[in-house]
Design an enzyme around this catalytic site. Sequence first.
Site, mmCIF file in Angstrom:
data_model
loop_
_atom_site.group_PDB
_atom_site.id
_atom_site.type_symbol
_atom_site.label_atom_id
_atom_site.label_comp_id
_atom_site.label_asym_id
_atom_site.label_seq_id
_atom_site.Cartn_x
_atom_site.Cartn_y
_atom_site.Cartn_z
ATOM 1 N N ARG A 1 -40.174 -4.140 -18.165
ATOM 2 C CA ARG A 1 -41.055 -3.274 -17.379
ATOM 3 C C ARG A 1 -40.315 -2.685 -16.175
ATOM 4 N NH1 ARG A 1 -46.499 -3.900 -17.593
ATOM 5 N NH2 ARG A 1 -46.727 -3.782 -15.350
ATOM 6 N N ARG B 1 -46.539 -12.413 -3.739
ATOM 7 C CA ARG B 1 -46.378 -11.179 -2.966
ATOM 8 C C ARG B 1 -47.506 -11.033 -1.959
ATOM 9 N NH1 ARG B 1 -47.462 -6.919 -8.035
ATOM 10 N NH2 ARG B 1 -49.483 -7.729 -8.618
ATOM 11 N N ARG C 1 -31.283 0.282 -11.604
ATOM 12 C CA ARG C 1 -30.761 1.612 -11.287
ATOM 13 C C ARG C 1 -29.441 1.514 -10.524
ATOM 14 N NH1 ARG C 1 -36.088 3.215 -9.215
ATOM 15 N NH2 ARG C 1 -37.351 3.793 -11.021
ATOM 16 N N TYR D 1 -49.931 -6.965 -22.368
ATOM 17 C CA TYR D 1 -49.702 -6.643 -20.950
ATOM 18 C C TYR D 1 -49.645 -5.116 -20.828
ATOM 19 C CZ TYR D 1 -47.288 -7.519 -16.409
ATOM 20 O OH TYR D 1 -46.914 -7.599 -15.093
ATOM 21 N N ARG E 1 -53.147 -15.851 -17.134
ATOM 22 C CA ARG E 1 -52.945 -16.197 -15.726
ATOM 23 C C ARG E 1 -54.026 -15.502 -14.916
ATOM 24 N NH1 ARG E 1 -50.024 -20.347 -14.267
ATOM 25 N NH2 ARG E 1 -48.818 -19.402 -12.562
ATOM 26 N N ASP F 1 -50.478 -1.319 -19.199
ATOM 27 C CA ASP F 1 -50.750 -0.587 -17.966
ATOM 28 C C ASP F 1 -51.942 0.346 -18.183
ATOM 29 O OD1 ASP F 1 -48.754 -1.744 -16.425
ATOM 30 O OD2 ASP F 1 -47.226 -0.403 -17.239
ATOM 31 N N GLU G 1 -50.912 -13.251 -2.556
ATOM 32 C CA GLU G 1 -51.301 -13.371 -3.970
ATOM 33 C C GLU G 1 -50.690 -14.632 -4.586
ATOM 34 O OE1 GLU G 1 -51.143 -9.490 -5.851
ATOM 35 O OE2 GLU G 1 -50.556 -10.444 -7.728
HETATM 36 N N1 UDP Z 1 -40.732 -9.821 -11.375
HETATM 37 C C1 UDP Z 1 -39.920 -10.702 -10.687
HETATM 38 N N2 UDP Z 1 -39.671 -10.463 -9.375
HETATM 39 C C2 UDP Z 1 -40.205 -9.421 -8.705
HETATM 40 C C3 UDP Z 1 -41.028 -8.525 -9.405
HETATM 41 C C4 UDP Z 1 -41.287 -8.752 -10.750
HETATM 42 O O1 UDP Z 1 -39.453 -11.686 -11.243
HETATM 43 O O2 UDP Z 1 -39.960 -9.292 -7.490
HETATM 44 C C5 UDP Z 1 -40.989 -10.097 -12.800
HETATM 45 C C6 UDP Z 1 -42.205 -11.012 -12.971
HETATM 46 O O3 UDP Z 1 -41.997 -11.845 -14.091
HETATM 47 C C7 UDP Z 1 -43.301 -10.007 -13.240
HETATM 48 C C8 UDP Z 1 -42.582 -8.966 -14.076
HETATM 49 O O4 UDP Z 1 -41.271 -8.899 -13.501
HETATM 50 O O5 UDP Z 1 -44.389 -10.585 -13.928
HETATM 51 C C9 UDP Z 1 -43.208 -7.605 -14.111
HETATM 52 O O6 UDP Z 1 -43.352 -7.131 -12.788
HETATM 53 P P1 UDP Z 1 -44.481 -6.092 -12.386
HETATM 54 O O7 UDP Z 1 -44.207 -5.643 -11.003
HETATM 55 O O8 UDP Z 1 -44.586 -5.064 -13.450
HETATM 56 O O9 UDP Z 1 -45.789 -7.015 -12.376
HETATM 57 P P2 UDP Z 1 -47.336 -6.652 -12.047
HETATM 58 O O10 UDP Z 1 -47.353 -5.706 -10.874
HETATM 59 O O11 UDP Z 1 -47.914 -6.086 -13.314
HETATM 60 O O12 UDP Z 1 -47.907 -8.001 -11.682
#
Ligand code: UDP
Length: 388
Positions: free
Chosen positions: A172, A278, A176, A347, A248, A349, A299
Amino acid sequence: MKFLTVGAGLSGAVLARGLAQAGHMVTVIDSRHHVAGNCHTERCTETGVLIHAYGPHIFHTDDAEVWAYANRFARFMPFSNRVKSTVDGAVYSLPINLHTINQFFGKTFSPSEARAFIETTQADRSLTNPQNFEEQALRFIGRDLYDAFFKGYTEKQWGCAPSALPAAILKRLPLRFNYDDSYFSHRFQGIPEQGYTAMVTSILNHVNIDVHLETAFTRAIEATVDHVIWSGPLDSYFGHRLGRLGYRTLDFERFVAQGDWQGCAVMNYGSRDVPFTRITEHKHFAPWEMHDATVCYREYARDCGPTDTPYYPIRLVAEKALLGQYQDLAAAEKNVSFVGRLGTYRYLDMDVTIRESLDLLPLLLARFGHVGAGQTARTTHIGNSLRI
Ligand code: UDP
Protein backbone atom coordinates in the site's frame (compact mmCIF):
# COMPACT_ATOMS: atom_id res chain seq x y z
CA MET A 1 -38.29 -5.42 -6.46
CA LYS A 2 -37.45 -4.89 -2.80
CA PHE A 3 -33.85 -4.73 -1.65
CA LEU A 4 -32.38 -4.64 1.81
CA THR A 5 -28.98 -3.03 2.23
CA VAL A 6 -27.32 -3.97 5.48
CA GLY A 7 -24.87 -1.23 6.34
CA ALA A 8 -25.11 2.42 5.35
CA GLY A 9 -21.42 2.81 4.47
CA LEU A 10 -20.10 3.71 1.05
CA SER A 11 -20.61 0.32 -0.60
CA GLY A 12 -24.19 -0.01 0.57
CA ALA A 13 -25.06 3.59 -0.19
CA VAL A 14 -23.74 3.50 -3.76
CA LEU A 15 -25.67 0.31 -4.50
CA ALA A 16 -28.81 1.57 -2.79
CA ARG A 17 -28.67 4.72 -4.91
CA GLY A 18 -28.18 2.84 -8.17
CA LEU A 19 -30.99 0.40 -7.42
CA ALA A 20 -33.30 3.22 -6.33
CA GLN A 21 -32.59 5.17 -9.50
CA ALA A 22 -33.57 2.07 -11.48
CA GLY A 23 -36.95 2.16 -9.73
CA HIS A 24 -36.40 -0.47 -7.04
CA MET A 25 -37.40 0.06 -3.42
CA VAL A 26 -34.42 -0.07 -1.08
CA THR A 27 -34.44 -0.33 2.68
CA VAL A 28 -31.10 0.51 4.24
CA ILE A 29 -30.47 -0.54 7.82
CA ASP A 30 -27.49 0.18 10.02
CA SER A 31 -26.98 -0.78 13.64
CA ARG A 32 -25.20 2.50 14.37
CA HIS A 33 -26.77 5.92 14.92
CA HIS A 34 -25.25 7.40 11.76
CA VAL A 35 -24.70 6.67 8.08
CA ALA A 36 -21.28 6.49 6.36
CA GLY A 37 -19.90 3.48 8.25
CA ASN A 38 -16.28 3.88 9.27
CA CYS A 39 -15.77 7.04 7.20
CA HIS A 40 -18.32 8.83 9.40
CA THR A 41 -17.40 12.42 10.23
CA GLU A 42 -19.02 14.61 12.87
CA ARG A 43 -18.53 18.07 14.38
CA CYS A 44 -16.87 18.09 17.75
CA THR A 45 -19.28 20.03 19.98
CA GLU A 46 -16.43 21.33 22.13
CA THR A 47 -14.06 22.62 19.44
CA GLY A 48 -16.16 22.84 16.26
CA VAL A 49 -13.58 20.70 14.43
CA LEU A 50 -14.79 18.10 11.93
CA ILE A 51 -13.79 14.74 13.38
CA HIS A 52 -12.97 11.58 11.41
CA ALA A 53 -14.71 9.53 14.07
CA TYR A 54 -13.23 6.15 13.08
CA GLY A 55 -9.79 7.38 12.10
CA PRO A 56 -8.36 9.32 9.16
CA HIS A 57 -10.02 9.03 5.77
CA ILE A 58 -8.50 10.70 2.73
CA PHE A 59 -10.15 10.06 -0.61
CA HIS A 60 -7.55 9.11 -3.21
CA THR A 61 -8.00 7.41 -6.55
CA ASP A 62 -6.78 7.09 -10.13
CA ASP A 63 -10.27 6.13 -11.23
CA ALA A 64 -11.78 9.14 -13.03
CA GLU A 65 -15.28 7.66 -13.00
CA VAL A 66 -15.19 7.04 -9.27
CA TRP A 67 -13.84 10.53 -8.66
CA ALA A 68 -16.63 12.02 -10.79
CA TYR A 69 -19.19 9.93 -8.91
CA ALA A 70 -17.96 11.10 -5.50
CA ASN A 71 -17.93 14.71 -6.71
CA ARG A 72 -21.61 14.45 -7.66
CA PHE A 73 -22.48 14.11 -4.00
CA ALA A 74 -19.96 16.36 -2.26
CA ARG A 75 -17.75 19.34 -2.91
CA PHE A 76 -14.23 18.01 -2.50
CA MET A 77 -11.45 20.21 -1.19
CA PRO A 78 -7.89 19.45 -2.30
CA PHE A 79 -6.03 17.54 0.37
CA SER A 80 -2.66 15.83 0.23
CA ASN A 81 -1.78 13.71 3.25
CA ARG A 82 1.75 14.38 4.51
CA VAL A 83 2.40 11.89 7.26
CA LYS A 84 5.27 12.09 9.73
CA SER A 85 6.73 9.37 11.91
CA THR A 86 8.44 9.81 15.26
CA VAL A 87 11.15 7.20 15.77
CA ASP A 88 13.86 7.18 18.46
CA GLY A 89 13.58 10.88 19.23
CA ALA A 90 13.52 12.14 15.64
CA VAL A 91 10.71 13.07 13.27
CA TYR A 92 10.83 11.67 9.73
CA SER A 93 8.71 12.00 6.67
CA LEU A 94 6.59 9.10 5.35
CA PRO A 95 6.19 7.29 3.05
CA ILE A 96 9.91 6.58 2.86
CA ASN A 97 11.29 9.11 0.43
CA LEU A 98 14.64 10.74 -0.29
CA HIS A 99 14.31 13.04 2.71
CA THR A 100 13.65 10.06 5.01
CA ILE A 101 16.61 8.11 3.60
CA ASN A 102 19.03 11.04 3.80
CA GLN A 103 17.93 11.99 7.31
CA PHE A 104 17.92 8.42 8.61
CA PHE A 105 21.36 7.51 7.24
CA GLY A 106 22.88 11.00 7.67
CA LYS A 107 23.54 11.36 3.92
CA THR A 108 23.00 13.86 1.12
CA PHE A 109 22.23 11.33 -1.61
CA SER A 110 20.86 12.25 -4.99
CA PRO A 111 17.92 10.12 -6.21
CA SER A 112 20.14 7.68 -8.12
CA GLU A 113 22.66 7.45 -5.27
CA ALA A 114 19.87 6.70 -2.78
CA ARG A 115 18.43 4.02 -5.04
CA ALA A 116 21.83 2.38 -5.48
CA PHE A 117 22.51 2.61 -1.73
CA ILE A 118 19.22 0.96 -0.78
CA GLU A 119 19.50 -1.71 -3.44
CA THR A 120 23.11 -2.65 -2.81
CA THR A 121 23.58 -2.13 0.95
CA GLN A 122 20.08 -2.47 2.45
CA ALA A 123 17.71 -4.59 0.38
CA ASP A 124 17.89 -8.35 0.83
CA ARG A 125 18.05 -9.44 -2.78
CA SER A 126 18.12 -13.09 -1.86
CA LEU A 127 14.36 -12.79 -1.21
CA THR A 128 13.38 -13.12 -4.84
CA ASN A 129 9.74 -13.93 -4.13
CA PRO A 130 8.63 -12.26 -0.85
CA GLN A 131 5.86 -14.27 0.79
CA ASN A 132 4.80 -11.98 3.60
CA PHE A 133 4.96 -8.44 4.97
CA GLU A 134 8.37 -8.85 6.60
CA GLU A 135 10.00 -10.44 3.57
CA GLN A 136 8.54 -7.74 1.34
CA ALA A 137 10.05 -5.05 3.61
CA LEU A 138 13.45 -6.74 3.87
CA ARG A 139 13.53 -7.26 0.12
CA PHE A 140 12.85 -3.64 -0.80
CA ILE A 141 14.00 -1.40 2.08
CA GLY A 142 16.18 -3.64 4.25
CA ARG A 143 16.49 -4.32 7.95
CA ASP A 144 17.34 -0.83 9.28
CA LEU A 145 14.40 1.05 7.78
CA TYR A 146 12.10 -1.91 8.43
CA ASP A 147 12.98 -2.05 12.10
CA ALA A 148 12.61 1.70 12.55
CA PHE A 149 9.41 2.43 10.66
CA PHE A 150 7.50 -0.81 10.07
CA LYS A 151 8.24 -3.63 12.48
CA GLY A 152 7.01 -2.06 15.73
CA TYR A 153 4.19 -0.14 14.09
CA THR A 154 2.92 -3.23 12.32
CA GLU A 155 3.12 -5.39 15.45
CA LYS A 156 1.04 -2.77 17.28
CA GLN A 157 -1.37 -2.31 14.41
CA TRP A 158 -2.00 -5.98 13.64
CA GLY A 159 -1.15 -7.75 16.92
CA CYS A 160 0.96 -10.39 15.23
CA ALA A 161 4.37 -10.90 13.70
CA PRO A 162 4.75 -9.09 10.37
CA SER A 163 5.88 -12.43 8.93
CA ALA A 164 2.30 -13.70 9.47
CA LEU A 165 0.79 -10.89 7.38
CA PRO A 166 0.37 -10.71 3.62
CA ALA A 167 2.92 -8.71 1.63
CA ALA A 168 0.02 -6.75 0.10
CA ILE A 169 -0.32 -4.63 3.26
CA LEU A 170 3.14 -3.15 2.76
CA LYS A 171 2.56 -2.68 -0.95
CA ARG A 172 0.00 0.00 0.00
CA LEU A 173 2.93 2.34 0.70
CA PRO A 174 5.29 3.63 -1.98
CA LEU A 175 9.07 3.88 -1.65
CA ARG A 176 10.31 7.04 -3.31
CA PHE A 177 13.76 8.22 -4.34
CA ASN A 178 12.70 11.86 -4.62
CA TYR A 179 11.37 14.45 -2.16
CA ASP A 180 7.70 13.79 -2.91
CA ASP A 181 6.27 13.27 0.58
CA SER A 182 2.62 12.92 -0.35
CA TYR A 183 1.36 9.74 1.30
CA PHE A 184 -0.62 8.76 -1.79
CA SER A 185 0.45 8.83 -5.42
CA HIS A 186 -3.03 9.03 -6.93
CA ARG A 187 -4.19 11.57 -9.51
CA PHE A 188 -7.27 12.61 -7.55
CA GLN A 189 -7.07 13.35 -3.82
CA GLY A 190 -9.32 15.28 -1.50
CA ILE A 191 -11.71 15.40 1.42
CA PRO A 192 -15.38 16.44 1.23
CA GLU A 193 -15.75 19.99 2.50
CA GLN A 194 -18.65 18.98 4.77
CA GLY A 195 -17.27 15.54 5.58
CA TYR A 196 -18.12 12.01 4.48
CA THR A 197 -21.37 11.69 6.40
CA ALA A 198 -22.86 14.60 4.45
CA MET A 199 -21.66 12.92 1.24
CA VAL A 200 -23.18 9.54 2.08
CA THR A 201 -26.41 11.21 3.25
CA SER A 202 -26.58 12.84 -0.15
CA ILE A 203 -26.00 9.52 -1.94
CA LEU A 204 -28.84 8.01 0.09
CA ASN A 205 -31.13 10.96 -0.55
CA HIS A 206 -33.58 9.35 -2.94
CA VAL A 207 -37.32 8.88 -2.74
CA ASN A 208 -37.03 5.10 -3.18
CA ILE A 209 -34.58 4.71 -0.27
CA ASP A 210 -35.65 4.30 3.34
CA VAL A 211 -32.86 4.46 5.89
CA HIS A 212 -33.32 2.98 9.36
CA LEU A 213 -30.55 3.64 11.84
CA GLU A 214 -29.95 1.79 15.12
CA THR A 215 -31.61 -1.17 13.45
CA ALA A 216 -30.12 -4.64 13.64
CA PHE A 217 -30.37 -7.18 10.84
CA THR A 218 -32.77 -10.04 11.49
CA ARG A 219 -33.87 -13.01 9.40
CA ALA A 220 -37.42 -11.61 9.72
CA ILE A 221 -36.41 -8.38 7.94
CA GLU A 222 -34.51 -10.41 5.34
CA ALA A 223 -37.63 -12.47 4.61
CA THR A 224 -39.51 -9.33 3.47
CA VAL A 225 -37.18 -8.53 0.55
CA ASP A 226 -36.10 -10.05 -2.78
CA HIS A 227 -32.38 -9.48 -2.38
CA VAL A 228 -29.93 -8.45 0.34
CA ILE A 229 -26.82 -6.31 -0.08
CA TRP A 230 -24.63 -7.33 2.86
CA SER A 231 -21.80 -5.00 3.87
CA GLY A 232 -21.41 -6.29 7.41
CA PRO A 233 -18.65 -8.75 8.39
CA LEU A 234 -18.70 -11.76 6.06
CA ASP A 235 -18.64 -14.33 8.88
CA SER A 236 -21.36 -12.55 10.83
CA TYR A 237 -23.93 -13.16 8.05
CA PHE A 238 -23.39 -16.87 8.66
CA GLY A 239 -23.57 -16.55 12.44
CA HIS A 240 -19.81 -17.30 12.64
CA ARG A 241 -20.76 -20.95 12.15
CA LEU A 242 -17.31 -21.98 10.91
CA GLY A 243 -15.45 -19.87 13.45
CA ARG A 244 -14.54 -16.20 13.62
CA LEU A 245 -12.48 -14.39 11.03
CA GLY A 246 -10.01 -12.04 12.68
CA TYR A 247 -10.52 -8.27 12.64
CA ARG A 248 -8.67 -5.47 14.36
CA THR A 249 -10.54 -2.73 16.10
CA LEU A 250 -9.32 0.67 17.26
CA ASP A 251 -9.65 2.62 20.50
CA PHE A 252 -9.23 6.38 20.44
CA GLU A 253 -7.98 8.42 23.37
CA ARG A 254 -9.28 11.91 22.73
CA PHE A 255 -7.68 15.09 24.01
CA VAL A 256 -8.28 18.76 23.39
CA ALA A 257 -5.73 21.58 23.34
CA GLN A 258 -5.40 25.14 22.09
CA GLY A 259 -3.78 26.15 18.82
CA ASP A 260 -1.82 23.63 16.81
CA TRP A 261 -0.79 20.57 18.82
CA GLN A 262 1.45 18.60 16.44
CA GLY A 263 1.55 20.61 13.21
CA CYS A 264 0.24 17.87 10.94
CA ALA A 265 -2.80 15.64 10.52
CA VAL A 266 -1.11 12.29 11.17
CA MET A 267 1.96 11.55 13.31
CA ASN A 268 2.92 7.86 13.39
CA TYR A 269 4.97 6.28 16.17
CA GLY A 270 7.15 3.49 14.85
CA SER A 271 8.48 2.21 18.16
CA ARG A 272 6.91 -0.61 20.17
CA ASP A 273 7.70 1.32 23.35
CA VAL A 274 4.99 3.84 22.49
CA PRO A 275 1.73 1.94 23.00
CA PHE A 276 -0.32 3.77 20.36
CA THR A 277 0.26 3.68 16.61
CA ARG A 278 -0.48 7.27 15.67
CA ILE A 279 -1.96 10.58 16.72
CA THR A 280 -4.47 12.24 14.45
CA GLU A 281 -5.07 15.99 14.78
CA HIS A 282 -8.37 16.39 13.04
CA LYS A 283 -8.38 20.08 12.19
CA HIS A 284 -5.47 19.53 9.80
CA PHE A 285 -7.81 17.45 7.61
CA ALA A 286 -9.80 20.64 6.96
CA PRO A 287 -7.18 23.36 6.46
CA TRP A 288 -9.89 25.53 4.87
CA GLU A 289 -11.53 25.90 8.31
CA MET A 290 -10.33 28.07 11.22
CA HIS A 291 -10.52 26.81 14.81
CA ASP A 292 -8.75 28.13 17.90
CA ALA A 293 -8.97 24.85 19.75
CA THR A 294 -7.79 21.50 18.48
CA VAL A 295 -8.81 17.91 19.07
CA CYS A 296 -6.52 14.90 18.72
CA TYR A 297 -6.99 11.14 18.87
CA ARG A 298 -4.33 8.74 20.09
CA GLU A 299 -5.02 5.52 18.20
CA TYR A 300 -4.63 2.07 19.77
CA ALA A 301 -5.27 -1.13 17.82
CA ARG A 302 -6.41 -4.39 19.39
CA ASP A 303 -8.22 -7.61 18.51
CA CYS A 304 -11.87 -7.10 17.75
CA GLY A 305 -14.22 -8.76 20.25
CA PRO A 306 -17.80 -9.81 19.45
CA THR A 307 -19.27 -6.44 20.49
CA ASP A 308 -16.52 -4.18 19.07
CA THR A 309 -16.56 -2.30 15.77
CA PRO A 310 -14.47 -4.19 13.19
CA TYR A 311 -12.06 -1.99 11.20
CA TYR A 312 -9.41 -4.11 9.53
CA PRO A 313 -9.73 -7.68 8.21
CA ILE A 314 -6.48 -9.31 9.32
CA ARG A 315 -6.15 -11.92 6.55
CA LEU A 316 -3.44 -13.87 8.30
CA VAL A 317 -1.55 -16.00 5.84
CA ALA A 318 -2.56 -19.01 7.99
CA GLU A 319 -6.27 -18.12 7.90
CA LYS A 320 -6.74 -18.49 4.18
CA ALA A 321 -8.57 -21.81 4.54
CA LEU A 322 -11.28 -20.43 6.83
CA LEU A 323 -11.75 -17.43 4.59
CA GLY A 324 -12.05 -19.75 1.58
CA GLN A 325 -14.82 -21.70 3.33
CA TYR A 326 -16.77 -18.51 4.05
CA GLN A 327 -16.24 -17.39 0.47
CA ASP A 328 -17.75 -20.69 -0.70
CA LEU A 329 -20.75 -20.16 1.56
CA ALA A 330 -21.14 -16.61 0.23
CA ALA A 331 -20.96 -17.76 -3.39
CA ALA A 332 -23.79 -20.24 -2.71
CA GLU A 333 -26.10 -17.49 -1.33
CA LYS A 334 -27.89 -16.44 -4.49
CA ASN A 335 -30.09 -13.88 -2.75
CA VAL A 336 -27.29 -12.02 -1.02
CA SER A 337 -24.52 -9.85 -2.49
CA PHE A 338 -21.51 -9.47 -0.21
CA VAL A 339 -19.82 -6.09 -0.63
CA GLY A 340 -17.26 -3.75 0.87
CA ARG A 341 -14.32 -4.09 3.24
CA LEU A 342 -16.17 -6.20 5.81
CA GLY A 343 -18.50 -8.07 3.47
CA THR A 344 -15.65 -9.33 1.30
CA TYR A 345 -13.05 -9.38 4.08
CA ARG A 346 -10.51 -7.34 2.15
CA TYR A 347 -8.46 -4.24 3.06
CA LEU A 348 -10.22 -1.93 0.60
CA ASP A 349 -9.91 1.82 0.25
CA MET A 350 -12.95 4.02 -0.25
CA ASP A 351 -12.48 4.43 -3.99
CA VAL A 352 -12.33 0.67 -4.53
CA THR A 353 -15.55 0.13 -2.59
CA ILE A 354 -17.28 2.66 -4.85
CA ARG A 355 -15.74 1.06 -7.96
CA GLU A 356 -16.90 -2.40 -6.94
CA SER A 357 -20.41 -1.19 -6.15
CA LEU A 358 -20.64 0.60 -9.50
CA ASP A 359 -19.48 -2.61 -11.20
CA LEU A 360 -21.95 -4.81 -9.31
CA LEU A 361 -24.91 -2.58 -10.11
CA PRO A 362 -25.35 -3.56 -13.80
CA LEU A 363 -25.14 -7.23 -12.82
CA LEU A 364 -27.95 -6.75 -10.32
CA LEU A 365 -29.98 -4.75 -12.82
CA ALA A 366 -29.47 -7.42 -15.46
CA ARG A 367 -30.98 -9.89 -13.02
CA PHE A 368 -33.71 -7.79 -11.42
CA GLY A 369 -34.43 -5.32 -14.21
CA HIS A 370 -35.27 -1.61 -14.27
CA VAL A 371 -38.66 -0.84 -12.81
CA GLY A 372 -39.32 2.57 -14.29
CA ALA A 373 -37.76 5.85 -15.15
CA GLY A 374 -35.21 6.88 -12.56
CA GLN A 375 -36.49 9.51 -10.19
CA THR A 376 -34.48 12.34 -8.82
CA ALA A 377 -34.09 12.96 -5.16
CA ARG A 378 -36.74 14.49 -2.95
CA THR A 379 -35.99 13.61 0.60
CA THR A 380 -35.25 10.23 1.96
CA HIS A 381 -36.68 9.01 5.21
CA ILE A 382 -34.02 8.50 7.85
CA GLY A 383 -35.50 6.94 10.96
CA ASN A 384 -34.12 4.90 13.77
CA SER A 385 -36.28 1.84 13.81
CA LEU A 386 -37.75 -0.56 11.32
CA ARG A 387 -41.05 -2.31 11.95
CA ILE A 388 -42.01 -5.31 9.91
N1 UDP B 1 2.83 0.92 8.38
C1 UDP B 1 3.92 0.89 9.22
N2 UDP B 1 4.40 2.07 9.70
C2 UDP B 1 3.85 3.26 9.40
C3 UDP B 1 2.74 3.29 8.53
C4 UDP B 1 2.24 2.09 8.04
O1 UDP B 1 4.42 -0.17 9.56
O2 UDP B 1 4.33 4.30 9.90
C5 UDP B 1 2.32 -0.37 7.87
C6 UDP B 1 1.28 -0.96 8.84
O3 UDP B 1 1.39 -2.37 8.81
C7 UDP B 1 -0.01 -0.50 8.20
C8 UDP B 1 0.31 -0.61 6.72
O4 UDP B 1 1.68 -0.20 6.62
O5 UDP B 1 -1.10 -1.32 8.58
C9 UDP B 1 -0.55 0.21 5.81
O6 UDP B 1 -0.48 1.57 6.21
P1 UDP B 1 -1.67 2.59 5.93
O7 UDP B 1 -1.18 3.94 6.27
O8 UDP B 1 -2.19 2.35 4.56
O9 UDP B 1 -2.75 2.14 7.02
P2 UDP B 1 -4.23 2.73 7.35
O10 UDP B 1 -4.16 4.23 7.26
O11 UDP B 1 -5.16 2.09 6.36
O12 UDP B 1 -4.44 2.27 8.77
